[in-house]
Design a protein around this motif. Structure first.
Motif, mmCIF file in Angstrom:
data_model
loop_
_atom_site.group_PDB
_atom_site.id
_atom_site.type_symbol
_atom_site.label_atom_id
_atom_site.label_comp_id
_atom_site.label_asym_id
_atom_site.label_seq_id
_atom_site.Cartn_x
_atom_site.Cartn_y
_atom_site.Cartn_z
ATOM 1 N N ASP A 3 2.373 68.650 0.407
ATOM 2 C CA ASP A 3 1.229 67.767 0.615
ATOM 3 C C ASP A 3 1.633 66.336 0.937
ATOM 4 O OD1 ASP A 3 -0.932 69.398 -1.794
ATOM 5 O OD2 ASP A 3 -0.483 69.854 0.283
ATOM 6 N N ARG A 8 -4.600 67.661 3.307
ATOM 7 C CA ARG A 8 -5.436 68.811 3.693
ATOM 8 C C ARG A 8 -6.934 68.511 3.522
ATOM 9 N NH1 ARG A 8 -2.369 72.910 6.183
ATOM 10 N NH2 ARG A 8 -0.253 72.649 5.434
ATOM 11 N N GLU A 108 -4.286 74.735 13.105
ATOM 12 C CA GLU A 108 -5.682 74.349 12.872
ATOM 13 C C GLU A 108 -6.515 74.579 14.127
ATOM 14 O OE1 GLU A 108 -7.719 72.509 10.384
ATOM 15 O OE2 GLU A 108 -6.269 73.534 9.124
#
Length: 115
Positions: A3, A8, A108
């Motif tokens: 992360d 996210r 994505e």
């Protein structure tokens, strides 16, 4: 992927807000990032480096690319004081970080187009 590279939650918000324009936003980010990397490699003075790094930082930040935005911030604020070799290393770090996160944005995009 850790992360520390990508927020996210920011991507989720963008996905919801942009809806069907989300894949286009991703395309734009990827294309703009590629051209900014070229500009960073070609920049010959601190002012040009700072300006490109500033705009790159903004788009990276908007897209949740946390580490990329941090590296651009560092280049933007320190372009005037860093040696050419330090600048080259920072540009290489930025290039490497974009290579690291790029597949996430491409994934994505694929996901958004197929759902």
């Amino acid at each position: 992927m850790a992360d520390t590279h990508i927020d996210r939650d920011a991507l989720s918000v963008l996905r919801e807000v942009m809806e069907e324009a989300y894949p286009e936003l991703l395309d734009t980010f990827l294309a703009d990032s590629e051209s900014r990397l070229v500009e960073l490699r070609k920049a010959v003075d601190a002012k040009a480096l700072s300006e490109v790094a500033h705009s790159f930082k903004g788009s990276a930040s908007n897209m949740g690319a946390l580490r990329l935005a941090e590296l651009c911030q560092e280049l933007e604020s320190e372009a005037k004081v860093k040696s050419p070799s330090e600048i080259a290393r920072l540009v290489a770090d930025i290039t490497g970080e974009f290579a690291e996160v790029r597949p996430v944005y491409e994934g994505e995009r694929q996901h958004a187009l197929t759902h």
